[in-house]
Design an enzyme around this catalytic site. Structure first.
Site, PDB file in Angstrom:
ATOM      1  CG  ASP A  61       4.761  12.705 -51.287  1.00 38.05           C
ATOM      2  OD1 ASP A  61       5.264  13.485 -50.448  1.00 38.05           O
ATOM      3  OD2 ASP A  61       4.942  12.822 -52.515  1.00 38.05           O
ATOM      4  CE1 TYR A 168      17.631  18.146 -42.030  1.00 39.60           C
ATOM      5  CE2 TYR A 168      19.518  18.716 -40.672  1.00 39.60           C
ATOM      6  CZ  TYR A 168      18.442  17.896 -40.933  1.00 39.60           C
ATOM      7  OH  TYR A 168      18.176  16.833 -40.110  1.00 39.60           O
TER       8      TYR A 168
END
Length: 245
Positions: A61, A168
């Protein structure tokens, strides 16, 4: 000299990441499949092995320091070096209708979340595995970016980048900038660091809206991850060549 070539691909359980892992595996690399979801990661490893790739799972992660440290320790035990690191893991953040992310309505916590994955995650992973990269004869780092991260193209009204993606797109601009900083730091060494734009690929990430296959998108990444000695560093490339900053 190391006996075999090895690579780590983050976010490699599906889409472009999986295609990158498959592409490197087809060239003889032993590939670490980095992904946080255990079931999806192991399914991807199984599929790659069935296709003849020497693949192994790396629980990872990129937003967690402990997970990244554990992944680096696993790689130390499993392979002892890395010839290529592909920082592919990324998220878009919440998208409105038509993929619009309105800059006047951005949630600051949402911005932090996307930056944490798309930029800080790259820094975490890269720095954690640098000792492994520096043991390889020709180490390569590829950061998977996007054409929407090009400030030049974002500012050009004649360039169609689709919807406004104020959450983004700036994270990819930031990623491009950090790519240049790594390249500057390692200039004059054998470690090459570049950013790649795979194009609009039909995948889960895009809601399968893209016109390109994951394999087509992966091609430029695989090329940059396997550059010969004397290749470029600190660049931003798609399949056609250099992308403007």
């Amino acid at each position: 000299m190391t006996e075999s070539r090895t690579a780590l691909v983050t976010g490699a359980n599906k889409g472009i990441g999986y295609a990158i892992a498959a592409g490197l595996g087809a060239l003889g690399y032993r590939v670490g499949v980095g992904a946080r979801d255990d079931a999806r990661r192991e399914a991807a490893v199984g599929q790659l092995r069935a296709a003849g790739v020497d693949a192994f799972g790396v629980p990872l992660d990129v937003t967690r320091d402990d997970s990244v440290a554990a992944a680096a320790e696993l790689l130390e035990r499993e392979v002892g070096h890395l010839d290529a690191l592909v920082n592919n893991a990324g998220i878009s953040g919440e998208l409105g209708p038509g993929w619009v992310q309105d800059p006047t309505a951005l949630d600051v916590d949402a911005v932090r979340t996307v930056v944490d994955t798309n930029v800080l995650g790259v820094v975490r992973v890269t720095n954690a595995v640098l000792p492994l990269l520096q043991r390889a004869p020709l180490p390569r780092v590829v950061n998977v970016s996007s054409r929407v991260g090009s400030v030049t193209w974002q500012a050009d009204p004649d360039v169609d980048l689709g919807a406004v993606m104020a959450l983004y797109a700036p994270t990819k601009s930031y990623l491009n900038a950090i790519t240049v900083q790594y390249a500057r730091h390692f200039r004059g060494t054998d470690l090459l660091v570049n950013a790649a734009c795979p194009g609009l690929v039909a995948s889960d990430f895009t809601g399968f809206r893209g016109s390109r296959t994951p394999e087509q998108g992966a091609a430029v990444v695989v090329r940059l991850a396997t550059l010969p000695a004397g290749g470029p560093t600190g660049g931003f490339f798609d399949e056609s060549g250099t992308v403007p900053w």
